[in-house]
Design a protein around this motif. Structure first.
Motif, mmCIF file in Angstrom:
data_model
loop_
_atom_site.group_PDB
_atom_site.id
_atom_site.type_symbol
_atom_site.label_atom_id
_atom_site.label_comp_id
_atom_site.label_asym_id
_atom_site.label_seq_id
_atom_site.Cartn_x
_atom_site.Cartn_y
_atom_site.Cartn_z
ATOM 1 N N ALA A 111 0.831 -1.211 0.000
ATOM 2 C CA ALA A 111 0.000 0.000 0.000
ATOM 3 C C ALA A 111 0.863 1.258 0.000
ATOM 4 C CB ALA A 111 -0.942 -0.009 1.212
ATOM 5 N N ALA A 112 1.896 1.270 0.842
ATOM 6 C CA ALA A 112 2.763 2.454 0.923
ATOM 7 C C ALA A 112 3.585 2.637 -0.340
ATOM 8 C CB ALA A 112 3.677 2.344 2.144
ATOM 9 N N MET A 113 4.152 1.563 -0.847
ATOM 10 C CA MET A 113 5.055 1.680 -1.992
ATOM 11 C C MET A 113 4.295 1.893 -3.298
ATOM 12 S SD MET A 113 7.835 1.771 -0.485
ATOM 13 C CE MET A 113 8.630 2.169 -2.028
ATOM 14 N N GLN A 114 3.048 1.420 -3.372
ATOM 15 C CA GLN A 114 2.275 1.613 -4.585
ATOM 16 C C GLN A 114 1.948 3.084 -4.788
ATOM 17 O OE1 GLN A 114 -1.235 2.381 -4.789
ATOM 18 N NE2 GLN A 114 -1.402 2.066 -7.020
ATOM 19 N N GLU A 115 1.844 3.839 -3.691
ATOM 20 C CA GLU A 115 1.551 5.265 -3.812
ATOM 21 C C GLU A 115 2.665 6.020 -4.528
ATOM 22 O OE1 GLU A 115 0.602 7.031 -0.093
ATOM 23 O OE2 GLU A 115 -1.174 5.785 0.250
ATOM 24 N N CYS A 116 3.911 5.651 -4.237
ATOM 25 C CA CYS A 116 5.027 6.352 -4.878
ATOM 26 C C CYS A 116 5.485 5.663 -6.153
ATOM 27 C CB CYS A 116 6.198 6.506 -3.903
ATOM 28 S SG CYS A 116 7.012 4.956 -3.457
ATOM 29 N N ASN A 117 5.004 4.442 -6.398
ATOM 30 C CA ASN A 117 5.400 3.693 -7.585
ATOM 31 C C ASN A 117 4.187 2.904 -8.079
ATOM 32 O OD1 ASN A 117 6.630 2.185 -9.560
ATOM 33 N ND2 ASN A 117 8.155 1.218 -8.236
ATOM 34 N N PRO A 118 3.235 3.582 -8.752
ATOM 35 C CA PRO A 118 1.980 2.917 -9.158
ATOM 36 C C PRO A 118 2.188 1.737 -10.103
ATOM 37 C CG PRO A 118 1.799 5.307 -9.343
ATOM 38 C CD PRO A 118 3.245 5.012 -9.111
ATOM 39 N N ARG A 119 3.322 1.675 -10.816
ATOM 40 C CA ARG A 119 3.567 0.594 -11.760
ATOM 41 C C ARG A 119 4.190 -0.629 -11.098
ATOM 42 N NH1 ARG A 119 3.759 1.348 -17.029
ATOM 43 N NH2 ARG A 119 5.715 0.214 -17.329
ATOM 44 N N ALA A 183 1.779 -12.345 -14.937
ATOM 45 C CA ALA A 183 0.400 -11.925 -15.221
ATOM 46 C C ALA A 183 0.194 -10.457 -14.859
ATOM 47 C CB ALA A 183 -0.582 -12.810 -14.458
ATOM 48 N N ARG A 184 0.727 -10.039 -13.709
ATOM 49 C CA ARG A 184 0.607 -8.633 -13.309
ATOM 50 C C ARG A 184 1.391 -7.722 -14.258
ATOM 51 N NH1 ARG A 184 -3.763 -7.485 -10.182
ATOM 52 N NH2 ARG A 184 -3.696 -8.514 -8.134
ATOM 53 N N LEU A 185 2.512 -8.179 -14.758
ATOM 54 C CA LEU A 185 3.267 -7.365 -15.712
ATOM 55 C C LEU A 185 2.487 -7.186 -17.011
ATOM 56 C CD1 LEU A 185 6.879 -8.777 -15.164
ATOM 57 C CD2 LEU A 185 6.088 -6.463 -14.623
ATOM 58 N N ILE A 186 1.778 -8.222 -17.451
ATOM 59 C CA ILE A 186 0.922 -8.091 -18.635
ATOM 60 C C ILE A 186 -0.203 -7.101 -18.351
ATOM 61 C CG2 ILE A 186 -0.724 -9.301 -20.125
ATOM 62 C CD1 ILE A 186 1.060 -11.791 -19.806
ATOM 63 N N GLN A 187 -0.793 -7.199 -17.160
ATOM 64 C CA GLN A 187 -1.833 -6.259 -16.751
ATOM 65 C C GLN A 187 -1.294 -4.836 -16.785
ATOM 66 O OE1 GLN A 187 -4.099 -6.925 -12.936
ATOM 67 N NE2 GLN A 187 -3.017 -5.060 -12.344
ATOM 68 N N VAL A 189 1.124 -3.644 -18.673
ATOM 69 C CA VAL A 189 1.256 -3.214 -20.067
ATOM 70 C C VAL A 189 -0.099 -2.725 -20.588
ATOM 71 C CG1 VAL A 189 1.683 -4.025 -22.418
ATOM 72 C CG2 VAL A 189 3.230 -4.693 -20.570
ATOM 73 N N ARG A 190 -1.165 -3.404 -20.207
ATOM 74 C CA ARG A 190 -2.492 -3.059 -20.714
ATOM 75 C C ARG A 190 -3.098 -1.845 -20.022
ATOM 76 N NH1 ARG A 190 -4.916 -9.260 -20.832
ATOM 77 N NH2 ARG A 190 -3.869 -9.907 -22.776
ATOM 78 N N GLY A 191 -2.819 -1.719 -18.702
ATOM 79 C CA GLY A 191 -3.494 -0.663 -17.960
ATOM 80 C C GLY A 191 -2.602 0.360 -17.308
ATOM 81 N N GLY A 192 -1.287 0.155 -17.349
ATOM 82 C CA GLY A 192 -0.371 1.151 -16.814
ATOM 83 C C GLY A 192 -0.065 1.021 -15.343
ATOM 84 N N LYS A 193 -0.797 0.174 -14.613
ATOM 85 C CA LYS A 193 -0.572 0.011 -13.187
ATOM 86 C C LYS A 193 -0.140 -1.411 -12.872
ATOM 87 C CE LYS A 193 -3.724 3.600 -11.531
ATOM 88 N NZ LYS A 193 -4.871 3.890 -10.618
ATOM 89 N N GLY A 194 0.583 -1.548 -11.773
ATOM 90 C CA GLY A 194 1.014 -2.857 -11.319
ATOM 91 C C GLY A 194 -0.071 -3.535 -10.509
ATOM 92 N N GLY A 195 0.316 -4.202 -9.442
ATOM 93 C CA GLY A 195 -0.665 -4.886 -8.612
ATOM 94 C C GLY A 195 0.034 -5.802 -7.621
ATOM 95 N N HIS A 196 -0.761 -6.400 -6.758
ATOM 96 C CA HIS A 196 -0.246 -7.247 -5.691
ATOM 97 C C HIS A 196 -0.459 -8.714 -6.050
ATOM 98 C CE1 HIS A 196 0.324 -7.416 -1.027
ATOM 99 N NE2 HIS A 196 1.193 -8.165 -1.676
ATOM 100 N N VAL A 197 0.574 -9.516 -5.895
ATOM 101 C CA VAL A 197 0.491 -10.961 -6.076
ATOM 102 C C VAL A 197 0.599 -11.598 -4.690
ATOM 103 C CG1 VAL A 197 1.575 -12.999 -7.096
ATOM 104 C CG2 VAL A 197 1.565 -10.825 -8.357
ATOM 105 N N ASP A 198 -0.391 -12.385 -4.318
ATOM 106 C CA ASP A 198 -0.429 -13.026 -2.999
ATOM 107 C C ASP A 198 -0.404 -14.537 -3.213
ATOM 108 O OD1 ASP A 198 -0.873 -13.817 -0.395
ATOM 109 O OD2 ASP A 198 -2.949 -13.108 -0.303
ATOM 110 N N VAL A 199 0.709 -15.183 -2.882
ATOM 111 C CA VAL A 199 0.839 -16.620 -3.106
ATOM 112 C C VAL A 199 1.295 -17.286 -1.823
ATOM 113 C CG1 VAL A 199 3.194 -16.383 -3.985
ATOM 114 C CG2 VAL A 199 1.877 -18.392 -4.591
ATOM 115 N N SER A 200 0.705 -18.430 -1.507
ATOM 116 C CA SER A 200 1.030 -19.116 -0.256
ATOM 117 C C SER A 200 1.561 -20.513 -0.520
ATOM 118 C CB SER A 200 -0.209 -19.213 0.650
ATOM 119 O OG SER A 200 -1.166 -20.114 0.113
#
Length: 408
Positions: A111-119, A183-187, A189-200
């Motif tokens: 949450a904190a790092m996405q604010e300064c680095n949306p990608r 998958a998030r990197l492809i997302q 490319v399509r939308g300009g923003k990154g995202g969170h990957v949660d894997v257990s």
């Protein structure tokens, strides 16, 4: 080339030991610049052994950390946290395996790092996921083999619970994390923003057991422990030959008939106990007695040659020495060879996708602890005096900052 597909991407890896480092290693195999961030005493994987490489490097550490650079940062110091924040702000991907909430409290969470680095693509690897009653539980490969039910389907009936000796849950979780990051990197490319990957590890360990779990969910019956055998088909298991073991899969009707003929037991084809694969599963013990008596008459090589000539799926049950000498391993170039700046050579299983192409470009050997600290900080724009001050404060560690310490 696949080895260049992620060239230009920067990955910051805070993960340790197996699962997260597998993910970042594969991203490095595909060309990403992977910066491994380690605490002052290094990734705990460095201290796991035996076995040791060249009597000083843990085979566990060597296995998971090719194609990376090492930066040593003390996240217990505010100065170290500030360096980590600057590093993450410059990254395309972060991989971390802290207990959920730890990096959030340091201001380094998604949450904190996405604010300064949306990608930013931010991958969190945990034992049981980031939320829920088990979120704060730590776990390693063996614990998750137990918690997921995997240990209770391994081994023979009546024996102690079994375990896959290779850290299969760690490695498979690394595969899952890699898929999620891509998958998030492809997302992005399509939308300009990154995202969170949660894997257990828990989720991966359950997913590894698709057929047996699906069977349980369908009929409620706990799977039997049947050693090398597949619980849903027969024969599909290891049998003792005269000089070793051979794995045979001949459960389809035509292959079963052919196997019986090759073993000079044609009467088994008409045996009412063995007419179908389902019946052979139900009468597995009797089938095993009949086939084992015939297979014990000759060596593994005899049977492998004969069965393969007749399109029967089989293999000698190999040890690692056999595998290293395998023509398949040589042809696919599955071993990555690396030469460290210490003059030593390191060999590990390589990147398994397009493997012949992947091994054509030299790999970077697993780094010594903190060996790239200064270089990475220069790239971030730190001045020499600033770096020296951080080293003096203990916020950073480089190989020559503590009397030649190299993290070995």
């Amino acid at each position: 080339m696949l080895r260049e597909s992620l060239t230009g991407l920067k990955v910051v890896d805070f993960s340790v030991i197996g699962a997260g480092p597998t993910c970042s290693m594969f991203l490095g195999d595909m060309g990403a610049d992977v910066v491994k961030v380690e605490p002052p005493d290094g990734d705990p994987g460095r201290r796991l052994g035996p076995p040791w490489y060249h009597e000083r490097e843990s085979a566990v550490y060597v296995a998971f950390n090719r194609n990376k650079r090492s930066v040593c940062i003390d996240l217990k110091s505010p100065e170290g946290v500030a360096v980590a924040r600057r590093l993450i702000a410059s990254a395309d991907v972060v991989v971390e395996s802290f207990r959920p909430g730890v990096l959030d409290r340091l201001g380094l969470g998604y949450a904190a790092m996405q604010e300064c680095n949306p990608r930013l693509v931010y991958c969190s690897v945990s034992a049981y996921g980031r939320t829920g009653d088990y979120a704060t539980r730590a776990g390693v490969d063996g614990i998750l083999q137990a918690a997921s039910g995997l240990m209770m389907v391994l081994g023979e009936a009546g024996q102690a619970p079994g375990k896959v000796q290779a850290p299969i849950v760690d490695v498979a979780t690394g595969y899952m994390a890699t898929i999620g990051v891509l998958a998030r990197l492809i997302q992005r490319v399509r939308g300009g923003k990154g995202g969170h990957v949660d894997v257990s590890l828990f989720g991966t360990a359950v997913a590894l057991q698709q057929p047996s779990f699906t069977g349980f969910l369908g009929d409620g019956a706990l799977p039997a422990r049947v050693g090398s055998a597949a619980p849903y088909s027969a024969p599909n298991e290891a049998f003792a030959a005269r000089d070793g073991w051979i794995m045979i899969a001949a459960y389809l009707g035509n292959r079963w008939d052919r196997l019986c003929e090759l073993l000079e037991r044609p009467e088994l084809v008409e045996d009412q106990r063995f007419l179908t694969s389902s019946l052979r599963v139900s009468n597995r013990d009797a089938m095993r007695v009949e086939l084992s008596a015939a297979l014990a008459l000759h060596d593994c090589d005899h049977w492998v040659d004969l069965l393969l000539q007749n399109d029967i799926l089989c293999s000698k049950v190999c040890n690692y020495a056999d595998v290293v000498e395998s023509p398949a391993l040589a042809h696919l170039q599955l071993i990555a060879e690396m030469h460290g700046d210490d003059g030593h050579t390191y060999r590990t299983p390589g990147f398994p996708i397009n493997s012949r192409e992947s091994q054509s470009t030299p790999h970077r050997a697993p780094p010594r602890l903190g060996q790239d600290t200064k270089a990475v900080l220069f790239e971030l724009g730190y001045l020499r005096d600033e770096i020296d001050a951080l080293l003096s404060s203990g916020a950073l560690l480089a190989p020559d900052s503590k009397g030649g310490h190299a993290g070995t």
